[in-house]
Design an enzyme around this catalytic site. Structure first.
Site: not given
Ligand code: RIB
Ligand code: CA
Length: 304
Positions: A233-234
């Site tokens: 979930v950068h």
């Protein structure tokens, strides 16, 4: 780094699954006031990422204005992430009823910066840096209005767009270098760290069980986009760093981006020392993921 009580900010993004998780987290955080969402081509063409941003805002019942930004990098043709990783870039959520505002994102951002006091605007940059890069090329003096940039981008180790380049920096290295070579204080959340931030299947189950609109949105996206395989979930790490700075380690220095052409295009270099950049080097992973899921599922907290 210390958390402030109320954080007003503008989110510049190219949604994108992980941009969507970031927006959902920001929407759930009472500490955050999201003044506007601006879009930029990156994960997909500008029409699609803007449509995605509007769909995300609708799913979260957000009234935040959405402005459409740059359709292509400063100097080159666009190569969207869909060309690298496949798909068509459209998020599987209900299409929006409202459209983006007619004022282009670059005009809106320029106006906001011109009206702002010195050292006052916080921008979260979750996509290529084209919008701000273009503004600073025309009006470099506006950099002093920015208090801080929180940037997802760069990789000191392996890249994801190429062997050595992270996508946001690779997509528009000229804009990235323009922004990074200004004297703006930047907190940089690199791929080296964000690619380790992957919710577990237990986390996904918690999201799926929750009735909270943000949790439902994130569960739907994470499960549908990744065929049940949890994915990093950068961009959400940027919002998490604003909310829980004590969970992160950083090193001060100066970041620069290879502008190519050639195989090193988009590659990140970091010179430790007395520079304007804070490179995030570590995160307490389990507390971070637990807090992320807790915020997205928290009962009684509605998206703003
Ligand atoms: O490299 C990760 C970044 O590019 C994120 O912003 C994500 O949205 C991706 O496309
Ligand atoms: Ca993004």
């Amino acid at each position: 780094m210390r958390a402030r009580s109320k954080i007003a900010m503008i989110v510049d993004c190219d949604p994108g699954l992980d941009d969507a998780i970031a927006l959902a987290l920001a929407a759930c955080a009472p500490e955050i006031e999201m003044e506007a969402i601006t879009t930029v081509a990156g994960n997909a063409p500008i029409e699609r990422v803007t449509d995605n941003a509007l769909s995300i805002a609708a799913a979260l019942a957000l009234k935040t204005p959405v402005y459409a930004g740059a359709a292509a990098p400063l100097r080159e043709k666009a190569h969207y992430s869909t060309m690298i990783w496949g798909g068509n870039g459209s998020l599987p959520i209900k299409r929006p009823r409202r459209g983006a505002l007619t004022e282009p994102a670059m005009d809106f951002l320029t106006r906001k910066l011109e009206q702002a006091e010195e050292n006052s605007l916080l921008l979260c940059m979750l996509g290529p840096l084209t919008n701000l890069g273009a503004i600073l090329l025309r009006k470099p003096e506006l950099s002093r209005k920015i208090s801080r940039l929180m940037i997802m981008g760069g990789a000191l180790g392996a890249g994801n767009a190429t062997r050595s380049a992270e996508f946001n920096m690779w997509f528009d290295p000229h804009a990235a270098q323009r922004v990074l070579s200004s004297d703006i204080t930047c907190v940089i959340m690199p791929l080296d760290l964000t690619r380790t931030v992957i919710p577990t299947s237990q986390h996904l189950k918690k999201l799926a069980r929750s009735e909270h609109p943000a949790a439902q949105l994130c569960a739907k996206l994470l499960l549908s986009q990744t065929e049940g395989q949890p994915e990093a979930v950068h961009d959400a790490c940027v919002i998490g760093c604003l909310l829980w700075p004590d969970l992160f380690d950083f090193e001060r220095g100066t970041l620069s981006i290879n502008m190519g052409p050639g195989p090193a295009r988009g590659q990140t270099r970091f010179a430790p020392g007395d520079g304007p950049h804070m490179l995030i080097t570590g995160v307490e992973l389990t507390p971070f993921l637990d807090k992320l899921i807790w915020r997205l599922t928290a009962k009684g907290m509605r998206a703003k």
